[in-house]
Design a protein around this motif. Structure first.
Motif: not given
Length: 598
Positions: A270-285
């Protein structure tokens, strides 16, 4: 799909000519000034741009050569096909074709205009270049492998004898794919992507280049592949990549505000997926709506992209920044172009014998690190922290012959730290002004250091060359990883500061002292001051971020003991607040060591 356009202007797109304030008196040329950078917008001059065809230049040989140096731009799997169209048919087989991820473009910067000399039945072309880097198929620009400073080839007429408007072909072409830095700027977009730092508490930007010809629906897939491939080599010591063997299954799919990414990601808790979601949101502004993350075809996480960006602000920065300088051995507030003056953040009892300063806000507190001059002529570091005003400074026990401007490193810890150059060596310091030398693994004298807002990257000047390095905070103390040297038109670099996520403000020489905007990999650069008149020894920038401020993209500098701000304007004594007029018959001093507090 759209890219957010924030404060500032696109690098190289808008220029503001300023004729007032001609700079240091020994020069009288009109100065060219540009405003600050956009907050990591792309550098492209247009989206969907395809490089010009062979026929586009007609009978203009110089234009043909420049178009040839752009032909490889675009999607990697078609790079050789585009270049071959410029090459004479019998010689196309001589180009060693690579496939897939092996495709790489040698990015070069022309140091002179192409030399084109007529010959009996052709024209000899000589291009003088600076090797900038190798652009890989994954959008990463790595240090150059080629070492050539010149390339030679020939132009032959594409039509029958006497038909001069049929254009040209290249004969005896270089046996590699060349791409000019101008073509990189025109046909690619510089895109920031984000990796978590070593303890997974903060995102750190990295830079990639995406062809502006890539269709919108494939951009999500490209960004995901960049993240799975990991960070740039020089950044690895300070960040964490995705778990080993993470791969994307097919391309990302979606439209109309709903996207789907399918991955094979070992250890996807869950933690890895939560952090990946944040990475994708910021990397795809530019992406709005939701993004569903699947692991091996099973839905595991749905991310509201806009909400995720709102909850994960990259930088906490005071938009009500203020300017200061050193005048007569003390920190004073500055007013430039009608801006309001701030309160002096150091109490009068401690505000004396100061040579230069670093000021930074830390929540409700102010951090001050200053270089003070002793009666013995040697310099020491003094550090303090206070709620609004620093009441006292702790002075370090070690004295140096000469110290540069100190810088604070942003960190999540309760004990702040910083960096300072002293006697040609880089030192870190703590909140008690204790200094310890940092081992760089580079020969030569360090003359300047600057820290990025993320707290995990620094820029350095060593023996007149520009470097970047990552910071690792393991153990609670900052250590630097291997430094990467950047290739730039500037030589004899003297000062540097960060003024956007992936952009540096750099002072050096291009035959005359100048200030340039340089990308974090050295590939893209824009002149900001083309002649400062004399060497710049101090730079201070207010970085451009999504947190908009009237000062975004502003910078100040010192040259020959005189302080300036942009646009070209000498900072005079009457802009310094709360100073005592000099005694009769004495000339007033000059403001020096300008600095922002934010």
């Amino acid at each position: 799909m759209r890219r957010r356009l924030l404060t500032g202007v696109l690098g190289g797109a808008l220029v503001m000519a300023v004729s007032a304030g001609c700079g240091i008196p020994d020069r009288t040329e009109v100065q060219i000034e540009q405003r600050g950078p956009a907050a990591e917008t792309n550098w492209s001059l247009g989206r969907g741009n395809e490089p010009p065809t062979r026929e586009a230049s007609g009978s203009d040989a110089d234009a043909f050569v420049r178009n040839f140096l752009a032909a490889a731009a675009g999607e990697p799997d078609r790079a050789y096909e585009r270049v071959k169209r410029f090459i004479a048919t019998p010689e196309r087989g001589g180009l060693q074709v690579k496939q897939g991820s092996e495709v790489a473009l040698s990015v070069v910067r022309l140091t002179e205009n192409p030399l084109i000399e007529p010959d009996v039945d052709s024209m000899k072309v000589t291009i003088s270049v600076q090797q900038v880097g190798l652009l890989r198929a994954n959008g990463m620009l790595v240090p150059p492998l080629a070492t050539e400073s010149t390339y030679e080839f020939r132009l032959v007429n594409a039509g029958p004898a006497g038909e001069d408007d049929a254009g040209f072909y290249v004969s005896n072409p270089p046996n590699l794919l060349l791409l000019s830095d101008d073509a990189l700027r025109r046909y690619y977009e510089a895109e920031p992507i984000y990796f978590w730092n070593s303890d997974r508490t903060r995102l750190v930007p990295d830079q990639r280049y995406l062809s502006s010809a890539v269709p919108a629906e494939r951009r999500v897939s490209e960004v995901v592949r960049w993240l799975t491939a990991g960070p740039s080599e020089w950044l690895r010591v300070g960040v964490s990549g995705l778990p080993d063997r993470t791969e994307m299954i097919n391309n990302a799919t979606g439209s109309d505000g709903r996207w789907e990414v399918n991955l094979d990601m070992p250890g996807a808790d869950e933690m890895r997926l939560e952090q990946l979601g944040t990475q994708l949101a910021l990397s795809l502004p530019e992406l709005d709506g939701t993004l569903e993350i699947k692991i091996l075809n099973q839905s595991r996480k749905v991310v509201d992209l806009g909400e995720r960006r709102r909850l994960n602000s990259l930088y906490r920065i005071d938009v009500n920044a203020r300017r200061y300088c050193v005048y007569d051995g003390a920190i004073h507030a500055l007013t430039v172009s009608g801006e309001p003056a701030g309160a002096v953040p150091v109490a009068p009892e401690a505000n004396r014998d100061i040579v230069s300063a670093a000021l930074r806000r830390a929540d409700e507190d102010v951090l001050a690190a200053v270089v003070v001059a002793g009666e013995d002529g040697r310099q020491r570091l003094a550090v303090g922290r206070g709620r609004g005003v620093v009441e006292s400074l702790d002075t370090g026990s070690t004295a140096y012959t000469e110290m540069g401007r100190p810088v604070w490193i942003r960190s999540d810890g309760s004990r702040p730290a910083g960096l300072v150059v002293a006697d040609g060596r880089l030192h870190r310091f703590d909140d008690r002004a204790a200094t310890r030398q940092v081992q760089l693994g580079l020969p030569g004298q360090v003359t300047a250091v600057a820290a990025a807002l993320d707290g995990h990257r620094v820029a350095l000047v060593v023996d007149g060359a520009l470097y970047v390095a990552a910071i690792n905070w393991s153990g609670g103390l900052p250590t630097l990883g291997p430094a990467r040297r950047l290739v730039s038109s500037l030589t004899d670099v003297t000062a540097v500061d960060w003024w956007a996520e992936n952009r540096l403000l750099v002072a050096g020489s291009v035959g005359r002292p100048a200030i340039y905007d340089v990308s974090v990999d050295g590939a893209l650069e824009t002149p900001l001051r083309e002649d400062t008149g004399t060497q710049v020894n101090h730079l201070a920038a207010y970085p451009t971020t999504p947190a908009l401020s009237p000062l975004a993209g502003s910078f100040m500098y010192e040259a020959n003991g005189v302080a300036y701000s942009n646009p070209v304007e000498r900072i005079n004594r009457d802009q310094v607040q709360d100073v005592t007029p000099p005694a009769a018959g004495l000339r007033p001093g000059n403001p020096t060591a300008p600095v922002f507090l934010y």
